[in-house]
Write a protein that holds these residues in place. Structure first.
Motif, PDB file in Angstrom:
ATOM      1  N   SER A 127     -27.028 -30.410 -23.550  1.00 37.45           N
ATOM      2  CA  SER A 127     -28.291 -29.754 -23.892  1.00 37.45           C
ATOM      3  C   SER A 127     -28.891 -30.327 -25.169  1.00 37.45           C
ATOM      4  CB  SER A 127     -28.072 -28.243 -24.041  1.00 37.45           C
ATOM      5  OG  SER A 127     -27.206 -27.955 -25.116  1.00 37.45           O
ATOM      6  N   VAL A 128     -28.029 -30.705 -26.134  1.00 34.63           N
ATOM      7  CA  VAL A 128     -28.522 -31.322 -27.369  1.00 34.63           C
ATOM      8  C   VAL A 128     -29.199 -32.651 -27.055  1.00 34.63           C
ATOM      9  CG1 VAL A 128     -27.827 -32.359 -29.565  1.00 34.63           C
ATOM     10  CG2 VAL A 128     -26.832 -30.182 -28.859  1.00 34.63           C
ATOM     11  N   VAL A 129     -28.553 -33.461 -26.196  1.00 34.67           N
ATOM     12  CA  VAL A 129     -29.139 -34.744 -25.785  1.00 34.67           C
ATOM     13  C   VAL A 129     -30.467 -34.510 -25.064  1.00 34.67           C
ATOM     14  CG1 VAL A 129     -28.851 -36.767 -24.296  1.00 34.67           C
ATOM     15  CG2 VAL A 129     -26.912 -35.916 -25.621  1.00 34.67           C
ATOM     16  N   ALA A 130     -30.487 -33.516 -24.150  1.00 30.17           N
ATOM     17  CA  ALA A 130     -31.688 -33.244 -23.361  1.00 30.17           C
ATOM     18  C   ALA A 130     -32.869 -32.849 -24.249  1.00 30.17           C
ATOM     19  CB  ALA A 130     -31.403 -32.147 -22.338  1.00 30.17           C
ATOM     20  N   VAL A 131     -32.624 -31.984 -25.230  1.00 30.96           N
ATOM     21  CA  VAL A 131     -33.713 -31.502 -26.085  1.00 30.96           C
ATOM     22  C   VAL A 131     -34.198 -32.594 -27.037  1.00 30.96           C
ATOM     23  CG1 VAL A 131     -34.341 -29.863 -27.893  1.00 30.96           C
ATOM     24  CG2 VAL A 131     -33.002 -29.091 -25.929  1.00 30.96           C
TER      25      VAL A 131
END
Length: 423
Positions: A373-377
């Protein structure tokens, strides 16, 4: 004696094959219903209304994930630990939990309307109705699959998917352009079928207070990781329409919606296969060797599915968009192929994901999804800002490769006995 054993094995294998075929047929129908929902709405309603529908679906799937994490998935994972009578009690506790979960939604979601009067009141009310109906229907289906009631699940799917398809036919032929009408009609279909099957599967088994407390405890032991995983999974998967809403044009949300629907045509089948496989893997969750054998067997099958999907995307992606969604969404170019690549990655690694859930290592999925999720955001913000729709799928492929690469790493540690124990 050996002939008797072989006969019994053949009977078991025959039953398993019939169950698998039943699940595949059921989910094929649901897959068609999901896909043609996208086709008809994208053709009939405005891009703005279809973008609203995409945003509504993202919210619905987020809440469905919470429901599954807290209620139905813990039941599927833990039921193997109880005897016949206790499983019936656990089942009734699960249905009771679902009832209170629904009541909680009914009481809390309308608060959002009070916080922002900018919402269209009719669309907001129908949106809540749609969410509740959708959650009710898919909870029932998850429970039927976890209990291996594949015949009931097939009947439920035939009426549900068939009803949606008939309603879509009416909606398309009438030339109706009202999103509100679609939300009302599909919600009623989901609710009527859910009500009939809830009554059909109702069992009069009392659940003692002390067992309610115990079931709550065992649910939470795996459910806390599933809940956290769901939160970060949906941040990673549902953040893109909202990034487009903020950083690009609302019409781009509609474009992403139709592209994801094409590649996701196989999603209901993938979901059903996962629900079908989980009880099978759970039965062997105390023997790593059997888990390894099952994973190898099913990875080959899923690889073939992934390869077929990639070839379809490469050869027919743009044609499929024009055939189904008209010239309104034509001329998208190479970006059409990227959702097929992303979905193929999801398919290929599905057996490993099921195996990790079966051995109750939901904590690993949680940790990986935090990273994802960190990568996605962060990456998504940069790429969507600079590349729009193309940036969405660039980000999805990158974070998907990272996530599944680490998942394979942890699975190998499990097979080698080097994985830390669940806390």
């Amino acid at each position: 004696m050996q002939s008797v054993i072989r006969l019994k094995r053949r009977i078991v294998e025959s039953k398993e094959m019939s169950k698998l075929i039943s699940v595949m047929v059921d989910q094929g129908i649901m897959s068609l219903a999901t896909f043609f929902t996208t086709v008809v709405l994208a053709r009939n309603v405005s891009k703005n209304d279809y973008a609203n529908f995409v945003l509504l679906v993202s919210i619905t799937l987020f809440i469905l994930g919470i429901q599954s994490a807290l209620i139905s998935k813990p039941f599927a994972i833990n039921q193997n630990d109880f005897g016949k009578h206790r499983v019936q009690q656990y089942r009734n506790y699960t249905y009771l939990f679902k009832l209170f979960f629904t009541l909680g939604l009914v009481l809390t979601i309308p608060v959002l309307y009070l916080l922002d009067h900018g919402f269209d009141s009719d669309l907001f009310a129908l949106g809540i109705f749609y969410i509740l109906a959708y959650l009710s229907y898919y909870f029932l289906r998850e429970m039927l699959l976890s209990e291996r009631k594949t015949k009931d699940n097939l009947i439920c799917g035939l009426f549900g998917g068939g009803g949606i398809l008939l309603f879509l036919l009416f909606f398309f032929l009438s030339g109706n352009t009202s999103l509100n009408l679609f939300l009302m009609g599909s919600s009623l279909i989901y609710l009527v079928i859910s009500g009939v099957f809830y009554l059909k599967n109702y069992q009069k088994v009392k659940v003692e207070l002390r067992w309610i407390k115990y079931f709550k405890k065992v649910n939470w032991k795996v459910g806390k990781w599933l809940l956290g995983s769901n939160l970060f999974f949906h941040i990673a998967n549902q953040v893109y329409p909202w990034l487009l809403l903020i950083l690009s044009r609302k019409e781009d949300i509609a474009t992403v919606g139709i592209l994801m629907s094409i590649a996701s045509l196989i999603n209901p089948i993938l979901t059903a296969l996962s629900a079908y496989l989980l009880p099978i893997f759970v039965r062997s969750n105390k023997e790593i060797g059997k888990i390894k054998e099952l994973t190898k067997k099913w990875t080959l099958i899923f690889f073939i599915m992934a390869l077929i999907l990639v070839l379809i995307g490469l050869g027919m992606g743009n044609n499929i968009v024009q055939w189904f969604f008209s010239e309104k969404y034509a001329g998208l170019g190479f970006v059409v192929f990227l959702p097929f690549i992303n979905q193929a990655i999801n398919i290929l690694f599905q057996p490993i994901k099921v195996a990790m859930n079966a051995v109750k290592r939901t904590d690993v999925a949680f940790q990986l999804l935090v990273m994802r999720s960190v990568v996605a955001v962060l990456l998504g913000y940069y790429l969507v800002l600079n590349y729009g729709v193309l940036g969405v799928f660039m980000t999805k492929i990158i974070e998907n490769i990272i996530y599944n690469g680490f998942q394979v790493y942890w699975f190998n540690k499990l097979l080698n006995g080097n994985m830390p124990k669940l806390s």
